[in-house]
Design an enzyme around this catalytic site. Structure first.
Site, short mmCIF file in Angstrom:
data_model
loop_
_atom_site.label_atom_id
_atom_site.label_comp_id
_atom_site.label_asym_id
_atom_site.label_seq_id
_atom_site.Cartn_x
_atom_site.Cartn_y
_atom_site.Cartn_z
N SER A 179 0.76 -1.25 -0.12
CA SER A 179 -0.08 0.05 0.01
C SER A 179 0.70 1.33 -0.01
O SER A 179 0.47 2.35 -0.38
CB SER A 179 -0.96 0.04 1.08
OG SER A 179 -0.21 0.07 2.30
N LYS A 183 0.94 4.45 6.71
CA LYS A 183 0.55 5.60 5.65
C LYS A 183 0.87 6.90 5.54
O LYS A 183 1.63 7.22 6.64
CB LYS A 183 -1.31 5.52 5.89
CG LYS A 183 -1.88 4.16 6.04
CD LYS A 183 -1.98 3.38 4.60
CE LYS A 183 -2.98 2.03 4.90
NZ LYS A 183 -2.75 1.17 3.89
#
Length: 215
Positions: free
Chosen positions: A45, A117
């Protein structure tokens, strides 16, 4: 004569090794508690900024002095709830060894219920994505770090979403392969992550050798 006495006074190796091991583990525990902690990258990701299997050092020192996440920071945070699938069960021996090493910070945390993230917006700001354009408070966000072939929205339009005070809005650099804040807008905080769940900023990749460097 003095050398002879020193040799006689030395502890035998079977005593020396456990003592040195204990001191090393104690030092690692202090480093983990106050300075850095190691986490693993479980998915793609954050490609190509961070690769699957990378070990990253997270700075736990600056948060002790009032650091707060800001837009652009890469952060590790505890799963706010339901973001990660259940972890496969481990054998008793492997689980015990892994738990010990993770406790002192030499391996990722046991259970590894953490994600990494990039912070897109912080509390009090609004974030939206339409077409291929990401905006925060109506201003277009430039994202040179995106995975090749991705755009900021990657087919998912949303917003504007207001980020509550004390929260951050996070997204992966591999936007088309990241189940981030965008996919949790039905959560109580609308997809935002509590700052209290943020461990700290990613400061460096420490493994594997060909990826070592600042993140």
């Amino acid at each position: 004569m003095a050398d002879t006495k020193q040799r006689k006074a030395r502890r035998p190796w079977w005593v020396e090794i456990p003592v040195m091991t204990a001191l090393g583990l104690a030092a690692a525990l202090v480093i983990k508690t106050c300075l850095f902690q190691v986490f693993s990258i479980p998915s793609g990701s954050m490609e190509n900024t961070l690769q699957v299997g990378d070990r990253v050092a997270v700075d736990k020192f600056t948060p002790l002095f009032g650091w707060e996440p800001k837009a652009g920071d890469k952060v590790v945070f505890h799963d706010p709830g339901g973001w990660l699938p259940p972890e496969p069960a481990k054998g008793a021996v492997a689980g015990a060894v892994g738990s010990t090493l993770s406790f002192v910070g030499l391996m990722p945390p046991a259970g590894d219920e953490y994600l990494v993230k990039r912070v897109i917006a912080t509390g009090g700001h609004t974030v939206a994505c339409h077409g291929t354009t990401l905006t925060v408070d109506g201003r277009t966000v430039s994202e040179p770090y995106l995975h090749p072939g991705d755009d900021s929205c990657s087919g998912l339009d949303f917003g504007p979403v207001a980020v509550p005070a004390g929260y951050v809005w996070v997204e992966g650099d591999h936007r088309s392969d990241s189940a981030d804040s965008r996919y949790h807008r039905d959560d109580p905080a609308g997809g935002a992550v509590p700052v209290a769940d943020v461990v700290g900023p990613v400061s460096a990749v420490i493994w594997p050798l060909n990826h070592i460097g600042t993140a």
